[in-house]
Design a protein around this motif. Sequence first.
Motif, PDB file in Angstrom:
ATOM      1  N   LEU A   1      27.777 -12.096 -18.432  1.00  0.00           N
ATOM      2  CA  LEU A   1      26.290 -12.122 -19.785  1.00  0.00           C
ATOM      3  C   LEU A   1      27.117 -13.383 -20.698  1.00  0.00           C
ATOM      4  CD1 LEU A   1      24.107 -11.194 -20.579  1.00  0.00           C
ATOM      5  CD2 LEU A   1      25.072  -9.200 -21.466  1.00  0.00           C
TER       6      LEU A   1
ATOM      7  N   TYR B   1      24.780  -9.585 -12.225  1.00  0.00           N
ATOM      8  CA  TYR B   1      24.583 -10.776 -12.952  1.00  0.00           C
ATOM      9  C   TYR B   1      23.584 -11.426 -12.472  1.00  0.00           C
ATOM     10  CZ  TYR B   1      24.137 -13.202 -17.344  1.00  0.00           C
ATOM     11  OH  TYR B   1      23.785 -14.814 -17.842  1.00  0.00           O
TER      12      TYR B   1
ATOM     13  N   CYS C   1      19.358 -11.435 -13.885  1.00  0.00           N
ATOM     14  CA  CYS C   1      18.789 -13.065 -14.514  1.00  0.00           C
ATOM     15  C   CYS C   1      17.821 -12.984 -13.571  1.00  0.00           C
ATOM     16  CB  CYS C   1      20.007 -14.079 -14.061  1.00  0.00           C
ATOM     17  SG  CYS C   1      20.488 -13.725 -16.034  1.00  0.00           S
TER      18      CYS C   1
ATOM     19  N   TYR D   1      14.444  -9.760 -14.647  1.00  0.00           N
ATOM     20  CA  TYR D   1      14.236  -9.594 -15.953  1.00  0.00           C
ATOM     21  C   TYR D   1      14.420 -11.502 -16.815  1.00  0.00           C
ATOM     22  CZ  TYR D   1      15.625  -4.803 -14.921  1.00  0.00           C
ATOM     23  OH  TYR D   1      15.835  -4.062 -14.438  1.00  0.00           O
TER      24      TYR D   1
ATOM     25  N   PHE E   1      16.172 -10.898 -20.157  1.00  0.00           N
ATOM     26  CA  PHE E   1      17.170 -10.135 -20.462  1.00  0.00           C
ATOM     27  C   PHE E   1      18.052  -9.906 -21.521  1.00  0.00           C
ATOM     28  CE2 PHE E   1      21.567  -9.248 -18.389  1.00  0.00           C
ATOM     29  CZ  PHE E   1      21.608  -7.910 -18.424  1.00  0.00           C
ATOM     30  N   LYS E   2      18.781 -11.466 -22.007  1.00  0.00           N
ATOM     31  CA  LYS E   2      19.665 -11.970 -22.659  1.00  0.00           C
ATOM     32  C   LYS E   2      19.007 -10.953 -24.328  1.00  0.00           C
ATOM     33  CE  LYS E   2      21.843 -15.678 -20.506  1.00  0.00           C
ATOM     34  NZ  LYS E   2      21.919 -17.093 -20.669  1.00  0.00           N
TER      35      LYS E   2
ATOM     36  N   GLU F   1      21.933  -4.696 -26.579  1.00  0.00           N
ATOM     37  CA  GLU F   1      23.541  -4.991 -26.044  1.00  0.00           C
ATOM     38  C   GLU F   1      23.799  -3.597 -24.778  1.00  0.00           C
ATOM     39  OE1 GLU F   1      27.953  -3.689 -27.406  1.00  0.00           O
ATOM     40  OE2 GLU F   1      27.203  -6.355 -26.298  1.00  0.00           O
TER      41      GLU F   1
ATOM     42  N   ARG G   1      21.426  -3.494 -22.083  1.00  0.00           N
ATOM     43  CA  ARG G   1      21.509  -3.985 -21.117  1.00  0.00           C
ATOM     44  C   ARG G   1      22.884  -4.354 -19.917  1.00  0.00           C
ATOM     45  NH1 ARG G   1      21.815  -9.712 -24.708  1.00  0.00           N
ATOM     46  NH2 ARG G   1      23.693  -8.302 -26.144  1.00  0.00           N
TER      47      ARG G   1
END
Length: 206
Positions: free
Chosen positions: A58, A100, A104, A107, A110-111, A115, A118
């Motif tokens: 991430l 991961y 992605c 979601y 997601f980024k 935090e 996540r």
Amino acid sequence: MMQNFDYNKDIERFTKEMLKDTQKYQKQYGFNIGVNNNAHNNEADAFRHAYMQSILALRYGTIIAKIVSNNHENQGNTNGQDPKEANMDMWNNHQGQEIYDEICKEYPNFKNLSEEHRKDIIARKVVQRMKSGKLITTPNDKRKYTGFATDIPDGKIFTAEEIGKLSTDEFSKYENYIDNQLETYGVPRNYQAQQDVVNGVLIWVD
């Protein structure tokens, strides 16, 4: 924007953060962490490796995540780490990479989440895999990590540009070979490899 990772500067801080998070989520999900919070060769160890790999991907991208984790395992091997433990760690690292990628896809934003959110999503996914038996939680597990390539032509040298174009699955396949290359020849740019071909140092292999 992905962060830059300075191994010597950041690894100690990052390791402490991952252990702290492991202790936090152990209280939430109740997996085995061992006597005196000794997260070693147990469920907490498996959680930490898979979770750590997802967090690294991430923050720094999947390629840097793999290089950092491989460097860590190589140091362990140099210091006499049990091959069974190394197998357990590499297996769970790969599970974290898959987690991961899965997140992605599930979601799209997601980024853009906080935090804490996540981390909660990653932790939940790791625990789900653990409960379904997909993580290795003891070095005595008979499953073997075999995610390395056996079909690379003799003398093949990966350039930085080639590595940058590899998918996550492709890098997983070639990562052991690339690690060995890093320790010997290094990773040249295309123009550097082409110059070595001209000088007779390398034979170009597509």
